[in-house]
Design a protein around this motif. Sequence first.
Motif, short mmCIF file in Angstrom:
data_model
loop_
_atom_site.label_atom_id
_atom_site.label_comp_id
_atom_site.label_asym_id
_atom_site.label_seq_id
_atom_site.Cartn_x
_atom_site.Cartn_y
_atom_site.Cartn_z
N VAL A 88 14.19 108.74 93.35
CA VAL A 88 13.22 109.31 92.40
C VAL A 88 13.87 109.48 91.03
O VAL A 88 13.27 109.16 89.99
N VAL A 89 15.12 109.97 91.01
CA VAL A 89 15.84 110.14 89.75
C VAL A 89 16.00 108.80 89.05
O VAL A 89 15.76 108.69 87.83
N ASP A 90 16.39 107.79 89.79
CA ASP A 90 16.57 106.46 89.19
C ASP A 90 15.24 105.91 88.68
O ASP A 90 15.19 105.31 87.59
N LEU A 91 14.18 106.12 89.45
CA LEU A 91 12.86 105.62 89.05
C LEU A 91 12.39 106.29 87.76
O LEU A 91 11.87 105.62 86.85
N HIS A 371 19.70 111.95 77.50
CA HIS A 371 18.75 111.31 78.42
C HIS A 371 19.07 111.64 79.87
O HIS A 371 18.18 111.77 80.72
N HIS A 372 20.35 111.78 80.18
CA HIS A 372 20.74 112.07 81.56
C HIS A 372 20.19 113.41 82.04
O HIS A 372 20.08 113.65 83.25
N GLU A 373 19.84 114.30 81.08
CA GLU A 373 19.31 115.60 81.47
C GLU A 373 17.96 115.47 82.18
O GLU A 373 17.60 116.34 82.98
N ILE A 374 17.23 114.39 81.89
CA ILE A 374 15.95 114.17 82.59
C ILE A 374 16.20 114.03 84.07
O ILE A 374 15.54 114.65 84.91
N GLY A 375 17.19 113.17 84.40
CA GLY A 375 17.55 112.99 85.81
C GLY A 375 18.06 114.28 86.43
O GLY A 375 17.74 114.58 87.59
N GLU A 376 18.83 115.04 85.67
CA GLU A 376 19.36 116.31 86.19
C GLU A 376 18.23 117.29 86.48
O GLU A 376 18.27 118.03 87.47
N MET A 377 17.21 117.30 85.61
CA MET A 377 16.08 118.21 85.83
C MET A 377 15.30 117.81 87.09
O MET A 377 14.92 118.67 87.88
N VAL A 378 15.09 116.48 87.28
CA VAL A 378 14.39 116.02 88.48
C VAL A 378 15.21 116.36 89.72
O VAL A 378 14.69 116.88 90.72
N ARG A 379 16.52 116.10 89.64
CA ARG A 379 17.41 116.37 90.78
C ARG A 379 17.43 117.87 91.10
O ARG A 379 17.37 118.26 92.28
N LEU A 380 17.50 118.70 90.07
CA LEU A 380 17.52 120.15 90.28
C LEU A 380 16.21 120.65 90.87
O LEU A 380 16.20 121.49 91.77
N SER A 381 15.10 120.11 90.38
CA SER A 381 13.78 120.52 90.89
C SER A 381 13.65 120.19 92.37
O SER A 381 13.15 120.99 93.17
#
Length: 430
Positions: A88-91, A371-381
């Motif tokens: 999901v993070v990669d997508l 930009h990596h923070e987007i993935g971090e937010m998804v991963r954290l959620s």
Amino acid sequence: MGNHKNKIGIISLLISIFGLITVQLLLSFEYLVNPYWHILLSGFEAATIGGFADWFAVSALFHEIPIPVVKKHTNIIVRNRMKLTEGVVDLVTNKWLAPDIIREKIAEFSIVKNVIEALHLPQNKRRVVGFLKDTFVRLTEELDTPEVAGFIQSVLREQIKDLNVSAPLGNWIKRSIREGEHEQLWMMVLDSAQKTIYDNSTRLALLHLVERQLDEYKSEGLFKGIFLGIAGGLGVMDSEVITDKILISMNEFIEEAKNDPRHQIRVKVEDNILHFSNKLISGDQEATQMVDGWKEKLIHNADAKHMIQSLLSNLRQSLSQQLNEKESVISGFIENNVDKLLLELEGDKNSQDKIDRWLRLNISELISKYHHEIGEMVRLSLSKLDDTELVGQIEEKVGNDLQFIRLNGAVVGGLVGVFIASMRLILNII
């Protein structure tokens, strides 16, 4: 409606099972003897198998099915949670919200133009004005700190050092005396003098002075001492009486000065002050140096910092009160300038383009940097959800569609079964 849709998979499976059992019983008891009924039986068999297979497949995604051997291949979402999260993070980060896609989307429209259109709405403009007022309130909270007062004092030292205040001060003094603006100052000084005269400490101090002078006079010679001794014995030379007489005379003198603007003492003092003001205006070196000395002492005085801090404190309170009032002068000033800025910006396409370019450039840099923070937010959620919550959210979003997969499995399986049975019957006939 939603509940029927959610149960459509199980309903289709139950229909298949019921149809299979019913047709099989009717054939077994020879209520149905035509061989074509075997085609329908095969259809129900295949539909039942397809329905069960798809039920297992769908259930295996979300839940553990306690069947030996295949058990380890069920509960797929939970077992593959980490892979699912990273997928999901990669997508999201590399496909849906990739940097190039965001930049391309931003480049399609004018940011400033959309902001201007949004701010034309009264509710949005009120939010902007409220935001600006809150920002100013927060800024003024630190306005009267010792650090700010010290900074202003240091700035004043540099600015006032070379500032010529002598001539303006001279003109102000001269104008104040000629227009009678100093009368209140005279009244204050003279009233203060009268209060001082009537004070008991003043009388005691004057009495001691009279007594000391009389003693000094006695010590100047024998005859003076004898004379004062006789005068004192007769009550002619009483120090207390002399003191009271002096105080009464001083009070009468002050009262005359209060009631007579042209009193000699007042005229004399005013003439001297006017003379000093003329010297300031003409640039007299001695008078100018005197004022410069006062100026230096004032700005370098330790109390100057406290005075500046007190002024800043009053200013902070006044600004805070004005900013918290809807109809204050400052509130009107902010609203008027927001309107003015919008009108000017709306009619200036060149400025809009410049701001847009600046915004796109900075947004692009921020995208590259964060930009990596987007993935971090998804991963954290996703990490905040336990297994039950994760499965529940996915089922809530796609559960209805998965029910149609089960329905399609039963329908397609049934059609395939009918097709195979039909072909077998045709081949047997041939």
